[in-house]
Each structure stands twice: as C-alpha cells, then as structure tokens.
Design a protein around this motif. Structure first.
Motif, short mmCIF file in Angstrom:
data_model
loop_
_atom_site.label_atom_id
_atom_site.label_comp_id
_atom_site.label_asym_id
_atom_site.label_seq_id
_atom_site.Cartn_x
_atom_site.Cartn_y
_atom_site.Cartn_z
N GLU A 79 93.64 39.03 -65.55
CA GLU A 79 92.74 37.92 -65.23
C GLU A 79 91.95 38.20 -63.95
OE1 GLU A 79 92.27 35.26 -67.12
OE2 GLU A 79 93.73 35.95 -68.60
N LEU A 80 92.62 38.76 -62.96
CA LEU A 80 91.94 39.07 -61.70
C LEU A 80 90.93 40.19 -61.89
CD1 LEU A 80 94.91 38.92 -59.16
CD2 LEU A 80 93.22 37.15 -59.68
N ASP A 81 91.27 41.14 -62.73
CA ASP A 81 90.35 42.24 -63.01
C ASP A 81 89.06 41.71 -63.61
OD1 ASP A 81 89.65 45.08 -63.28
OD2 ASP A 81 89.88 44.74 -65.42
N ALA A 82 89.20 40.78 -64.56
CA ALA A 82 88.02 40.20 -65.20
C ALA A 82 87.22 39.35 -64.22
CB ALA A 82 88.45 39.35 -66.41
N ALA A 83 87.91 38.60 -63.36
CA ALA A 83 87.22 37.72 -62.42
C ALA A 83 86.42 38.50 -61.39
CB ALA A 83 88.24 36.83 -61.71
N GLY A 84 86.93 39.66 -60.98
CA GLY A 84 86.23 40.42 -59.94
C GLY A 84 85.28 41.47 -60.45
N ALA A 85 85.23 41.63 -61.77
CA ALA A 85 84.37 42.68 -62.35
C ALA A 85 82.90 42.40 -62.05
CB ALA A 85 84.61 42.77 -63.84
N ASP A 86 82.19 43.45 -61.68
CA ASP A 86 80.73 43.37 -61.46
C ASP A 86 80.33 42.39 -60.36
OD1 ASP A 86 80.40 45.19 -63.60
OD2 ASP A 86 80.43 43.54 -65.05
N VAL A 87 81.23 42.08 -59.44
CA VAL A 87 80.89 41.22 -58.31
C VAL A 87 80.85 42.10 -57.06
CG1 VAL A 87 81.49 39.18 -56.97
CG2 VAL A 87 82.07 39.28 -59.41
N ASP A 88 79.65 42.46 -56.63
CA ASP A 88 79.50 43.40 -55.53
C ASP A 88 79.80 42.75 -54.17
OD1 ASP A 88 78.77 45.45 -57.25
OD2 ASP A 88 76.65 44.88 -57.19
N ASP A 89 79.46 41.47 -54.02
CA ASP A 89 79.66 40.80 -52.74
C ASP A 89 81.15 40.47 -52.56
OD1 ASP A 89 79.71 39.23 -50.51
OD2 ASP A 89 78.32 37.70 -51.25
N PRO A 90 81.82 41.07 -51.57
CA PRO A 90 83.26 40.83 -51.41
C PRO A 90 83.60 39.39 -51.07
CG PRO A 90 82.40 42.08 -49.55
CD PRO A 90 81.32 42.03 -50.58
N LEU A 91 82.69 38.66 -50.42
CA LEU A 91 82.95 37.26 -50.09
C LEU A 91 82.98 36.43 -51.37
CD1 LEU A 91 83.51 35.39 -47.73
CD2 LEU A 91 81.04 35.00 -47.54
N GLU A 92 82.04 36.69 -52.25
CA GLU A 92 82.02 36.00 -53.54
C GLU A 92 83.22 36.43 -54.39
OE1 GLU A 92 80.90 33.59 -56.71
OE2 GLU A 92 80.15 33.61 -54.66
N ARG A 93 83.56 37.70 -54.31
CA ARG A 93 84.66 38.22 -55.12
C ARG A 93 86.00 37.63 -54.70
NH1 ARG A 93 85.61 43.57 -53.73
NH2 ARG A 93 83.39 43.86 -54.10
N VAL A 94 86.24 37.49 -53.39
CA VAL A 94 87.52 36.96 -52.96
C VAL A 94 87.67 35.51 -53.40
CG1 VAL A 94 86.92 36.03 -50.67
CG2 VAL A 94 89.16 37.06 -51.04
N LEU A 95 86.56 34.79 -53.45
CA LEU A 95 86.60 33.40 -53.93
C LEU A 95 86.91 33.37 -55.42
CD1 LEU A 95 86.20 30.39 -53.42
CD2 LEU A 95 83.76 30.71 -53.84
N ARG A 96 86.29 34.25 -56.18
CA ARG A 96 86.54 34.30 -57.62
C ARG A 96 87.98 34.70 -57.92
NH1 ARG A 96 81.35 36.47 -61.06
NH2 ARG A 96 79.72 35.31 -59.96
N LEU A 97 88.51 35.62 -57.14
CA LEU A 97 89.89 36.02 -57.33
C LEU A 97 90.83 34.84 -57.06
CD1 LEU A 97 89.96 39.55 -55.61
CD2 LEU A 97 89.97 39.06 -58.06
N GLY A 98 90.55 34.10 -55.99
CA GLY A 98 91.39 32.95 -55.66
C GLY A 98 91.36 31.90 -56.75
N LEU A 99 90.18 31.62 -57.27
CA LEU A 99 90.06 30.61 -58.33
C LEU A 99 90.69 31.10 -59.63
CD1 LEU A 99 86.44 29.29 -57.66
CD2 LEU A 99 88.61 28.14 -57.19
#
Length: 241
Positions: A79-99
């Motif tokens: 699930e985390l792999d899918a959430a963070g895929a293709d998200v270059d901005d680490p700030l946006e990615r950490v939020l997506r991983l958390g959600l």
C-alpha cells in the motif's frame, strides 16, 4: 463438532500448512472483531487439522497472533509503495504515506488493534516489529531524509521526525476507531491536517529553534503578516443565543 482430518501432508508441505493456519487465524480475527474467538482449536477446525498440528508450527496462540499480524503488515508495504509511486516531492510523498497508513489500519481495525496490543515489558521484538522496520519505517526514513537534504530538518533529526509522524498517525487511527462519530471530515481530512501540522511544525522548530519556547513562538506568529481569510459571518458565533 468433529474436526475434518486432512490427508497426510506430503514431505515439505509444512510451509504450506503454516500459511493456511495464518490465513485461517486472520479470517477468524476479522470475522469476530477481536481475538477472543481465535483459539487454537477454532483455527484447527477451520483448516481441517488437529490442534497438535498447529503447535508444530506455532508455540502458542500469542505466537500465531504475532505471525498473523506480521503478515498483515507485509501487505502495508504494498500500500505504501503504491501511495508513494511517482511522487517526486518528498513533502507530498510523506503526507501520502501517512494517509495510506491510516487508511490501511482503518480497513481492518481488528488486525490493527491486535498488532498493537500491549506486550510484556522486556519481551523480545516481535515479528511485527521486524516487518515494520524493514518496510514502513524504511520508506518513511528515506522520505524524511530527502526533506533533511532540502534543509527542512537536520540529518540527526530524521529518526525523531519519523517517530513523531508515526505517533500522530497511530493516534489518529486509534481515536477514529474508538470515536468514529466525531467529525473526522471527508476523505480523512482531519488526519491529513494532523500529519501536516506535525511535519511543518517540526520543520519550524528546526529552522527557528527559538520557537521551542511557547512565548517566543506566539510573539513570532503575531508579528507575521496577517494572511488568514476573514470569517464568513462574524454574527454566526452569537446566533441562537
């Protein structure tokens, strides 16, 4: 009720049986909402073996529960792999991983509760700990480390920030499970707000260490240009009195 006896397993089939046992135990957990009905006998009945066959693979119920929860968190990594895929901005990615973590936990609350039940003080790390360390923790550390490279945090703060984000996500999950009737907003709106506050608030403390003092922080915020939109109707607060 008589247990349906399986045919003698071929040599080397032990791993297959162990997988069936873990799957059956997980199903019982989800179906009943907790582990009260997940006895060794109940699992054996569902799999179609005798209870002693379970003990060949798992020392007791706690060991089986640990294996079930570890398997559960292995799925979180996908699930985390899918959430963070293709998200270059680490700030946006950490939020997506958390959600993604919050959504995963809320989808199967029984398994999540059992995975985080209290363990005896001084007990050895569980399989759940090992799985989280190798998957979710690694992903969060990598993303927060990218933010440290940008200057939002110091490199030595990465582990602290990850722990604080995890604490925030776990707290939101636990409260949503216990108090689902509260206003959590649409599509995890409140959870997203909490994770943003933790991440950006921690960045503020890194960039402006003086703000660790509450009075300094308040004075600094007061001096910032006002950029807060006006309320819709100042009279709303007194209507109905």
């Amino acid at each position: 009720m008589r247990t349906h006896r399986r045919a003698r397993s071929p040599r080397g089939a032990g791993e297959i049986l162990a997988e069936e046992i873990i799957e059956a135990a997980g199903e019982l957990l989800v179906e009943n909402g907790d582990d009260s009905a997940m006895s060794i006998r109940a699992v054996a009945t569902r799999v179609g073996v005798t209870p002693p066959s379970i003990y060949l693979h798992f020392a007791d119920k706690d060991a089986l529960l640990d294996a079930v929860c570890a398997r559960y968190f292995e799925r979180l990594d996908d699930e985390l792999d899918a959430a963070g895929a293709d998200v270059d901005d680490p700030l946006e990615r950490v939020l997506r991983l958390g959600l993604a973590y919050v959504r995963f936990a809320l989808a199967t609350p029984a398994l999540y509760r059992v995975a985080f039940r209290n363990r005896a003080e001084g007990s050895a790390p569980s399989k759940v700990d090992e799985v989280l360390a190798a998957s979710a923790h690694t992903r969060f550390v990598g993303t927060v480390a990218e933010l440290a490279e940008e200057g939002l945090f110091r490199p030595e703060e990465v582990e602290d920030v990850v722990l604080e984000l995890w604490a925030a996500a776990h707290g939101v999950v636990s409260l949503m499970m216990a108090k689902g009737g509260l206003d959590w907003g649409d599509d995890l709106e409140r959870a997203e707000s909490v994770l943003k506050a933790v991440c950006l608030g921690r960045a503020l403390l890194t960039r402006r260490p003086g703000c660790a003092d509450l009075h300094v922080a308040r004075d600094w915020l007061r001096d910032l240009p006002a950029d807060i939109p006006p309320t819709q109707d100042n009279d709303n607060s007194v209507k109905g009195r």
